[in-house]
Design an enzyme around this catalytic site. Structure first.
Site, PDB file in Angstrom:
ATOM      1  N   GLU A 346       0.687  -1.211  -0.178  1.00  0.00           N
ATOM      2  CA  GLU A 346       0.088  -0.102  -0.013  1.00  0.00           C
ATOM      3  C   GLU A 346       0.947   1.217   0.133  1.00  0.00           C
ATOM      4  O   GLU A 346       0.721   2.166   0.862  1.00  0.00           O
ATOM      5  CB  GLU A 346      -0.827   0.118   1.170  1.00  0.00           C
ATOM      6  CG  GLU A 346      -1.517  -1.201   1.510  1.00  0.00           C
ATOM      7  CD  GLU A 346      -2.571  -1.188   2.837  1.00  0.00           C
ATOM      8  OE1 GLU A 346      -3.626  -1.485   2.486  1.00  0.00           O
ATOM      9  OE2 GLU A 346      -2.106  -0.925   3.809  1.00  0.00           O
ATOM     10  N   CYS A 442     -10.470   0.980   7.218  1.00  0.00           N
ATOM     11  CA  CYS A 442      -9.964   2.266   7.638  1.00  0.00           C
ATOM     12  C   CYS A 442     -10.532   3.275   7.008  1.00  0.00           C
ATOM     13  O   CYS A 442     -10.660   4.551   7.439  1.00  0.00           O
ATOM     14  CB  CYS A 442      -8.448   2.198   7.553  1.00  0.00           C
ATOM     15  SG  CYS A 442      -7.877   1.624   5.942  1.00  0.00           S
TER      16      CYS A 442
HETATM   17  O1  FUB Z   1      -2.728  -0.021   8.969  1.00  0.00           O
HETATM   18  C1  FUB Z   1      -3.857   0.733   9.356  1.00  0.00           C
HETATM   19  C2  FUB Z   1      -4.723   1.156   8.196  1.00  0.00           C
HETATM   20  O2  FUB Z   1      -5.127  -0.090   7.432  1.00  0.00           O
HETATM   21  C3  FUB Z   1      -3.748   1.854   7.046  1.00  0.00           C
HETATM   22  O3  FUB Z   1      -3.566   3.157   7.221  1.00  0.00           O
HETATM   23  C4  FUB Z   1      -4.273   1.409   5.847  1.00  0.00           C
HETATM   24  O4  FUB Z   1      -3.549   1.633   4.694  1.00  0.00           O
HETATM   25  C5  FUB Z   1      -4.666   0.006   6.076  1.00  0.00           C
HETATM   26  O5  FUB Z   1      -3.417  -0.766   5.941  1.00  0.00           O
HETATM   27 ZN    ZN Z   2      -7.946   3.328   4.368  1.00  0.00          ZN
END
Ligand code: FUB
Ligand code: ZN
Length: 675
Positions: A346, A442
């Site tokens: 990501e 999230c």
């Molecule tokens: O790890 C917490 C949240 O979940 C992150 O900000 C997102 O990218 C997802 O991985």
């Molecule tokens: Zn998110």
């Protein structure tokens, strides 16, 4: 401290009247918040379970009978560690489920509710939120520690994996919610929970404690916020400590990994920071010069760094923020204001690597970019920061949510072919339709909190100036040199005009208007005062203001045909269209299948025509631009001697990117081949 510093207005001081954005804010209040409360309570049939309320209740029960700390072996997944009930068995009452950072989803929801309450009091909603607050209070351990994952799976392991286990991330979200809740209700209950947990963290990792810093940032900016709300300096010290420890040798992440490896009798790792680039812990923050690693984390870190630069006037920190800004915006940002070019981790990819179809562009990362941009604006009002903030808000942040507020994108690609997403493993992260919820949820509550707090992005104020950053109709109560003044901001992009009128009060100072990158030939007119254009892209109008006074800005606004830098391999010889803050895209619903066969004619952009199009009850300004379509002969062989492809004239219909995928599944493209 420099006199360019400004602050957002309290949310109660900004009433958004703009029809488009009021609809979005109302949607959050009436649809998204109730929907998400159901999601947090696992009451949405067919949606991935959240486990939030379950985990809070389970932790509260365990704490009540002092039975904290069982033991589970977590399973590692793409974005953390997730635990699900055993195949075929019901969840255990005292079990923890979901990702290790599941607590944060409810905190974000509460924060969104608090903003909504500031905008519009609602006793029933407040009562429901109070339930959540009470539940959180019950899940806090006696020494202030609060994390349902560790309370339920082994408190003795708390704070042993700051790199991956998100305790400090959950603390950050708790703190953001607590400050918002205090501001909305005047109540200290959640703020005290955050402070108690904060003290527990301070004791362990504060200036006199162990070295440690968050694996997923956000605690930094949350702590500065807590400091600004309470005036308690320990929170600023803790934030500074986290920033100072980060990226220095010996790496605290390596040290904690080594402790685990040692226990398992395995070979220990070198303790140099450079290995932790993914976590933005590879070098001291003041030396950072490139946006790297996990995109949301990077944006949250940069936001915390900008807070530090603002609150301390630290030049090295400000310079590092500038460098991170340039790397993000000039080399790694999608035209839609999305960031994170690769789904692997990501993360940010290398400069100019901005693929359209495999893009990650997580909704949270665009939200993080808007946070960073607003903080850069607070440091210094410079139009570029607002341009980017606007780009993110109007495009990728909103595309994260369906027009009915009931389904969400986590990943926001710039090109989608549903058949490819559904069959090609390389595209498995790209969903061709928005999802009801996510195991890792999230993004949805993050959208709820940023849209609900939109009033904090429209304008900022300093002692003697009010800066208008976004042209979003609103009523604003500002203070100019200590005197309260109420103003009305009207904007009509189609007409190319914006006006700020004083409704009541009076005061002397500067009214500043951003000159958006998408506007040409801006003119400012005002009776009895002088307008001076300023280098940073703001018109500054100084004077004594009283009821009835107004400043008008007129500008030319037209459809733009945009090319990416030739260094972006993916979009070479492609064009995308924008109008004002909106980025446009072509959808199969209007243009048929095989959007790659379309050829846009950018030099004919002046022939673009608007028409109102209704999409799921919302009227959006669609565009029709002249173009061509490559014709495909009936039995085209896979290969043939090269020849200029045959084309036929066509009109290409484009809609604002945020509104795509609200008419069923289909292809979508932001970048079109140019004729
Ligand atoms: O790890 C917490 C949240 O979940 C992150 O900000 C997102 O990218 C997802 O991985
Ligand atoms: Zn998110």
């Amino acid at each position: 401290m420099s006199d360019t510093i400004s602050a957002p207005l309290p949310l109660r001081s900004v009433r958004v009247t703009d029809p488009f954005w009021s609809r979005e804010m109302d949607l959050i209040r009436t649809a998204v918040i109730p929907y998400q409360w159901d999601a947090l309570n696992d009451r949405i049939p067919g949606a991935a379970p959240s486990w939030w309320a379950h985990n809070m209740r389970a932790a509260a029960r365990a704490i009540a009978v002092k039975k904290v700390g069982g033991g589970y072996a977590p399973v590692q997944q793409n974005c953390g560690f997730v635990i699900s009930p055993e195949e075929g068995k019901p969840p255990m009452e005292d079990g923890f489920y979901g990702f290790v950072f599941q607590d944060s989803d409810g905190y974000k929801w509460l924060e969104a509710v608090a903003y909504q309450l500031m905008v519009k009091p609602d006793a029933a909603l407040q009562k429901q939120a109070q339930e959540a607050v009470d539940l959180i209070r019950a899940a806090q351990e006696e020494d202030g520690y609060l994390n349902t994952y560790y309370s339920l799976t082994g408190r003795d392991r708390a704070f042993t994996n700051l790199k991956d286990h998100h305790e400090l991330y959950c603390f950050g979200h708790l703190t953001e919610a607590a400050v918002a809740w205090k501001q909305a209700t005047g109540k200290d209950d959640l703020l005290d929970v955050a402070r108690r947990f904060g003290r527990c963290i301070f004791k362990r990792f504060g200036p006199d404690g162990e070295r440690g810093c968050p694996g997923h940032e956000i605690a930094e900016m949350a702590l500065y916020r807590l400091y600004e709300e309470t005036g308690e300096t320990e929170w600023k010290e803790l934030a500074q400590r986290f920033l100072d420890v980060r990226g220095t040798d010996p790496s605290t992440f390596a040290l904690e990994e080594n402790r685990r490896l040692k226990k398992e009798g395995k070979k220990e790792l070198p303790v140099t920071a450079e290995r932790y680039r993914y976590y933005q812990a590879h070098k001291p923050v003041r030396d950072m010069d490139e946006a790297v690693g996990h995109a949301v984390r990077q944006m949250y870190l940069a936001s915390g760094m900008a807070d530090e630069a603002r609150l301390t006037g630290n030049e090295a920190m400000r310079a590092a923020c500038e460098r991170l800004w340039r790397s993000t915006v000039h080399e790694k940002m999608y035209v839609t204001g999305g960031v994170g070019g690769t789904h692997v981790g990501e993360a940010f990819s290398r400069p100019y690597d901005l693929p359209s179809d495999t893009a990650y562009s997580e909704t949270c990362a665009a939200i993080g970019l808007a946070f960073f941009a607003r903080r850069m604006l607070q440091l210094r009002p410079k139009a570029e920061y607002a341009d980017v903030m606007e780009r993110a808000l109007y495009n990728t942040v909103l595309s994260g949510m369906a027009l009915d507020g009931k389904s969400f994108f986590y990943v926001n690609p710039l090109e989608v072919d549903p058949a490819a997403c559904e069959t090609d493993e390389r595209l498995s992260h790209v969903k061709p339709v928005r999802q009801k919820w996510f195991g890792c949820a999230c993004c949805p509550p993050n959208i709820a909190r940023i849209v609900s707090s939109l009033g904090q992005y429209i304008a900022t104020q300093s002692e003697d100036a009010l800066y208008i950053h976004l042209y979003i109709g609103s009523e604003i109560k500002a203070t100019l040199n200590g005197r309260e003044i109420t103003l009305k901001l009207d904007a009509d992009l189609r007409k190319g005009s914006a006006r700020l009128t004083v409704l009541s009060g009076e005061g002397s100072g500067t009214l500043a208007f951003r000159v958006p990158a998408w506007a040409d030939n801006t003119r400012v007119s005002v009776s009895g005062a002088q307008a001076t254009a300023c280098a940073d892209g703001y018109w500054l109008v100084s004077g004594h203001w009283q009821a009835g006074d107004s400043v008008e800005m007129a500008f030319d606004i037209s459809v733009q045909a945009v090319a990416a830098s030739p260094l972006v391999r993916e979009t070479m010889h492609q064009v995308c269209y924008t109008w004002g803050p909106w980025v446009y895209c072509a959808e199969e619903a209007d243009n048929g299948k095989n959007l790659h066969l379309l050829r846009a004619c950018p030099e004919k952009k002046a022939e673009a025509q608007f028409r109102d199009m209704e999409i799921d009850g919302l009227t959006v300004p669609a565009l029709t631009v002249p173009g061509k379509r490559v014709t495909v002969p009936d039995s085209a062989p896979l290969y043939a001697p090269w020849h200029q492809p045959e084309t036929e004239e066509t009109k290409i219909t484009l809609i604002p990117y945020f509104a795509w995928n609200n008419r069923g599944k289909g292809e979508m493209r932001v970048w079109l081949e140019a004729e």
